[in-house]
Structures are given as structure tokens and as C-alpha cells.
Design an enzyme around this catalytic site. Sequence first.
Site, PDB file in Angstrom:
ATOM      1  N   SER A 120      45.601  51.641 -50.877  1.00 48.78           N
ATOM      2  CA  SER A 120      44.858  50.489 -51.029  1.00 48.78           C
ATOM      3  C   SER A 120      43.657  50.853 -51.749  1.00 48.78           C
ATOM      4  O   SER A 120      42.643  51.448 -51.433  1.00 48.78           O
ATOM      5  CB  SER A 120      44.287  49.920 -49.573  1.00 48.78           C
ATOM      6  OG  SER A 120      43.352  48.967 -49.751  1.00 48.78           O
ATOM      7  N   HIS A 167      48.087  48.836 -53.932  1.00 54.83           N
ATOM      8  CA  HIS A 167      47.851  47.709 -52.765  1.00 54.83           C
ATOM      9  C   HIS A 167      46.815  47.225 -53.164  1.00 54.83           C
ATOM     10  O   HIS A 167      45.680  47.693 -53.111  1.00 54.83           O
ATOM     11  CB  HIS A 167      48.120  48.379 -51.352  1.00 54.83           C
ATOM     12  CG  HIS A 167      48.054  47.319 -50.440  1.00 54.83           C
ATOM     13  ND1 HIS A 167      49.311  46.587 -50.061  1.00 54.83           N
ATOM     14  CD2 HIS A 167      47.021  46.757 -49.737  1.00 54.83           C
ATOM     15  CE1 HIS A 167      48.912  45.794 -49.077  1.00 54.83           C
ATOM     16  NE2 HIS A 167      47.688  45.733 -48.927  1.00 54.83           N
ATOM     17  N   ASP A 187      43.874  44.075 -51.328  1.00 51.69           N
ATOM     18  CA  ASP A 187      43.562  43.648 -50.585  1.00 51.69           C
ATOM     19  C   ASP A 187      42.391  42.446 -50.906  1.00 51.69           C
ATOM     20  O   ASP A 187      41.472  42.681 -51.464  1.00 51.69           O
ATOM     21  CB  ASP A 187      42.827  44.556 -49.631  1.00 51.69           C
ATOM     22  CG  ASP A 187      43.711  45.264 -48.678  1.00 51.69           C
ATOM     23  OD1 ASP A 187      44.625  44.836 -48.134  1.00 51.69           O
ATOM     24  OD2 ASP A 187      43.447  46.778 -48.566  1.00 51.69           O
ATOM     25  N   MET A 192      40.518  39.249 -50.241  1.00 50.58           N
ATOM     26  CA  MET A 192      39.760  38.502 -48.900  1.00 50.58           C
ATOM     27  C   MET A 192      38.800  37.489 -49.300  1.00 50.58           C
ATOM     28  O   MET A 192      38.037  37.763 -50.484  1.00 50.58           O
ATOM     29  CB  MET A 192      39.053  39.614 -48.096  1.00 50.58           C
ATOM     30  CG  MET A 192      39.559  40.884 -47.669  1.00 50.58           C
ATOM     31  SD  MET A 192      38.745  41.992 -46.748  1.00 50.58           S
ATOM     32  CE  MET A 192      40.080  43.298 -46.563  1.00 50.58           C
ATOM     33  N   HIS A 201      47.897  41.559 -51.224  1.00 50.98           N
ATOM     34  CA  HIS A 201      47.938  40.917 -49.964  1.00 50.98           C
ATOM     35  C   HIS A 201      46.751  39.902 -49.715  1.00 50.98           C
ATOM     36  O   HIS A 201      45.678  40.293 -49.903  1.00 50.98           O
ATOM     37  CB  HIS A 201      47.778  42.248 -48.999  1.00 50.98           C
ATOM     38  CG  HIS A 201      47.488  41.718 -47.547  1.00 50.98           C
ATOM     39  ND1 HIS A 201      46.695  42.577 -46.729  1.00 50.98           N
ATOM     40  CD2 HIS A 201      47.581  40.574 -46.933  1.00 50.98           C
ATOM     41  CE1 HIS A 201      46.770  42.162 -45.387  1.00 50.98           C
ATOM     42  NE2 HIS A 201      47.115  41.019 -45.762  1.00 50.98           N
ATOM     43  N   MET A 205      44.578  37.488 -48.140  1.00 52.05           N
ATOM     44  CA  MET A 205      43.959  37.348 -46.996  1.00 52.05           C
ATOM     45  C   MET A 205      42.836  35.997 -47.118  1.00 52.05           C
ATOM     46  O   MET A 205      41.784  36.211 -46.966  1.00 52.05           O
ATOM     47  CB  MET A 205      43.154  38.523 -46.113  1.00 52.05           C
ATOM     48  CG  MET A 205      44.102  39.538 -45.676  1.00 52.05           C
ATOM     49  SD  MET A 205      43.229  41.179 -45.238  1.00 52.05           S
ATOM     50  CE  MET A 205      43.249  41.896 -46.851  1.00 52.05           C
ATOM     51  N   MET A 210      50.249  44.382 -39.918  1.00 53.50           N
ATOM     52  CA  MET A 210      48.975  44.845 -39.832  1.00 53.50           C
ATOM     53  C   MET A 210      48.796  45.725 -38.699  1.00 53.50           C
ATOM     54  O   MET A 210      49.242  45.264 -37.554  1.00 53.50           O
ATOM     55  CB  MET A 210      47.899  43.786 -39.727  1.00 53.50           C
ATOM     56  CG  MET A 210      47.803  42.897 -41.267  1.00 53.50           C
ATOM     57  SD  MET A 210      47.515  44.087 -42.687  1.00 53.50           S
ATOM     58  CE  MET A 210      45.818  44.519 -42.191  1.00 53.50           C
ATOM     59  N   ASP A 244      49.920  48.658 -42.700  1.00 56.09           N
ATOM     60  CA  ASP A 244      48.825  48.647 -43.127  1.00 56.09           C
ATOM     61  C   ASP A 244      47.696  48.786 -42.128  1.00 56.09           C
ATOM     62  O   ASP A 244      47.466  47.793 -41.214  1.00 56.09           O
ATOM     63  CB  ASP A 244      48.545  47.309 -44.058  1.00 56.09           C
ATOM     64  CG  ASP A 244      47.223  47.410 -44.774  1.00 56.09           C
ATOM     65  OD1 ASP A 244      46.598  48.344 -44.687  1.00 56.09           O
ATOM     66  OD2 ASP A 244      46.655  46.391 -45.641  1.00 56.09           O
TER      67      ASP A 244
END
Length: 231
Positions: A9, A34, A36, A38, A68, A70, A139, A177
Site C-alpha cells: 500500500s 495498492h 488507498d 480516502m 480501494h 473509501m 479489512m 488489508d
Amino acid sequence: MPDYQLAPSILSANFARLGEEVDNVIASGADIVHFDVMDNHYVPNLTIGPLVCEALRNHGVSAPIDVHLMVKPVDRIIPDFASAGASYITFHPEAADHLDRSLSLIRDCGCLAGLVFNPATPLSFLDHVLDKVDMILLMSVNPGFGGQSFIPSTLGKLQQVRQIIDRSGLKIRLEVDGGVKVDNIAEIAAAGADTFVAGSGIFGFASDSDNNRYDSIVAKMRGALDTVGTV
């Protein structure tokens, strides 16, 4: 043997030299990048968007990029990440009004689609969309920040999802993750995972002075995975 894949990540990488960081970790034997993403809305943090994904592709990164999301809502940002070079796009069912539509949108944009389950999110969301899912991400921490510890109850949930996938006969990756490290990756794999996101467990391992910063930690993770099923 399962097709185990490591997905560092970049949330834990050095953003001042992100292209070099990704090049080095892939050269060390990692498989997937990966992302992330957000939005400071669905989760209490703000990270990166499609421009960073596009920049890595323009830099020459050819490894699969696993985005991913979020964020809430999800549909608006899906085409942007697809155009930026995403390979997988996963999202949380709580953040979408219509799971089927969002999963179909991801595939229509040319990417592989996935659902993400927080520790307390029920697996029943899979009941009517399993045939549209290419990846299931569990998660093992509550999302929002890197560096958290693995929640042990995730192991039982992994076993449940592995049974669901195996019964379906579908080709679906099972990703985990949160808090994945050398000392627990084999146990996580034994519970059914085949794809492992590690942020601080990889990027936080070596000092900037190391010549081959990630070779050692990636090799240790591979070595631990080689022991699964041998005891």
C-alpha cells in the site's frame, strides 16, 4: 499452491519520491500496487486521487494497480480512476446506493471489480452480486489510517469468504488489508486469503540507506507463505 500476491500500500510510501518507491518494491518481488483512496467523508482522512494513479502509469509503472475506494458516493470517481490506469477498483457496499450498478460500471470501464468489507460489515451483501465480483477485500482494521494492528476475528471471516468463493466456482481473489506482517501472513493465508495488502509492514521496514530497500522484507513474506500447509 495458491497464487499468492503481495500488494504494498503506497499509503505508507515516501510520497516525495513515489515513482522510485513503487519501482523498487515491484522490483523486489511485489505484485500489485495498492491505492488507498480516502475522502475525509466516508473515512476521517484525505489521501490521493486519480492524478496520482495516472502519474505512476506515466512514470512507467506497469504492475496492476488496485484502487480501494473509501469514498462516498463511489460512482462519480470510478470512470476517472479507470481512465487513469486502475486495474482493480473496489468499494464499500455501505458507500453505494446500488451495488449491482456500481460493480457493472467498474467492469464497463474495463477494470476488475470488488467489494470491501469492514470488520463489522455483514457478508450478506455478496448474496446477489457474487457473479459480478472479481475481488473480495476484507479489512482487518477499521479503515482510515495506516499502521494499525490486525484484528484477529478477521481470520474467521476469511474462512467464511473462502468457503463462499470455493462453493461458487468463480475466479475471485480474496484480499486482506490491515496489520499484515511477516509474523502473521502465513496464518492469514491459511485462513483463505490469497492477496495481501501491507503498508507499514513493507514500506516501513527498511531505512532509506538500504541499497535494496524491500528485497529482504518481501523475501521474508514469500518465505512465510511457502510454509502454509506444510505443518
